[in-house]
Motif scaffolding. Structure first.
Motif, PDB file in Angstrom:
ATOM      1  N   ASP A  25      30.930  23.711  29.902  1.00 13.61           N
ATOM      2  CA  ASP A  25      31.818  22.681  29.380  1.00 13.61           C
ATOM      3  C   ASP A  25      31.539  21.322  30.024  1.00 13.61           C
ATOM      4  OD1 ASP A  25      33.125  24.427  27.703  1.00 13.61           O
ATOM      5  OD2 ASP A  25      34.694  24.904  29.156  1.00 13.61           O
ATOM      6  N   VAL A  26      30.925  21.330  31.174  1.00 13.02           N
ATOM      7  CA  VAL A  26      30.677  20.101  31.912  1.00 13.02           C
ATOM      8  C   VAL A  26      29.329  19.526  31.493  1.00 13.02           C
ATOM      9  CG1 VAL A  26      30.348  19.103  34.198  1.00 13.02           C
ATOM     10  CG2 VAL A  26      31.998  20.945  33.873  1.00 13.02           C
ATOM     11  N   VAL A  27      29.336  18.238  31.168  1.00 13.28           N
ATOM     12  CA  VAL A  27      28.101  17.565  30.824  1.00 13.28           C
ATOM     13  C   VAL A  27      27.639  16.789  32.044  1.00 13.28           C
ATOM     14  CG1 VAL A  27      27.030  15.853  29.323  1.00 13.28           C
ATOM     15  CG2 VAL A  27      28.784  17.374  28.410  1.00 13.28           C
ATOM     16  N   GLU A  28      26.441  17.066  32.488  1.00 14.41           N
ATOM     17  CA  GLU A  28      25.922  16.399  33.669  1.00 14.41           C
ATOM     18  C   GLU A  28      24.954  15.300  33.245  1.00 14.41           C
ATOM     19  OE1 GLU A  28      24.188  19.160  36.367  1.00 14.41           O
ATOM     20  OE2 GLU A  28      25.891  20.522  36.239  1.00 14.41           O
ATOM     21  N   THR A  29      25.200  14.118  33.771  1.00  9.61           N
ATOM     22  CA  THR A  29      24.282  13.015  33.523  1.00  9.61           C
ATOM     23  C   THR A  29      23.869  12.443  34.868  1.00  9.61           C
ATOM     24  OG1 THR A  29      26.064  11.403  33.361  1.00  9.61           O
ATOM     25  CG2 THR A  29      25.343  12.412  31.311  1.00  9.61           C
TER      26      THR A  29
END
Length: 71
Positions: A25-29
Motif C-alpha cells: 500500500d505504501v508508495v516509495e519515492t
C-alpha cells in the motif's frame, strides 16, 4: 485433483506478487540530488533564515523606538 493444482497456481502467483511488492500500500519515492544541488538548496535556506532574522531584528528595533516615544 484439479482443485489442488489451481490452489497451488494461485498461491504461487500470490507469492510471486508479494516478492515484487505488488500488494504494498505504501508508495516509495526517492529523489537524488547532486552535491552541488544540495549546496545550492542549503545556501538558499540559510539566506532565508538570515532574512527572517533581519526582519525580526528590525521589528524588535521598531518596538523599542515606539516604547521610547510612549514614555
Amino acid at each position: 485433483m484439479a482443485e489442488q493444482s489451481d490452489s497451488n497456481k494461485i498461491r504461487a502467483a500470490e507469492l510471486l506478487g508479494k516478492s515484487v511488492g505488488l500488494f504494498r500500500d505504501v508508495v516509495e519515492t526517492s529523489e537524488s540530488k547532486s552535491s552541488d544541488e544540495l549546496l545550492s538548496d542549503l545556501e538558499a535556506m540559510l539566506e532565508q533564515v538570515a532574512d527572517d532574522m533581519s526582519e525580526a531584528s528590525d521589528f524588535s528595533d521598531d518596538s523599542d523606538d515606539d516604547a521610547d516615544v510612549i514614555h
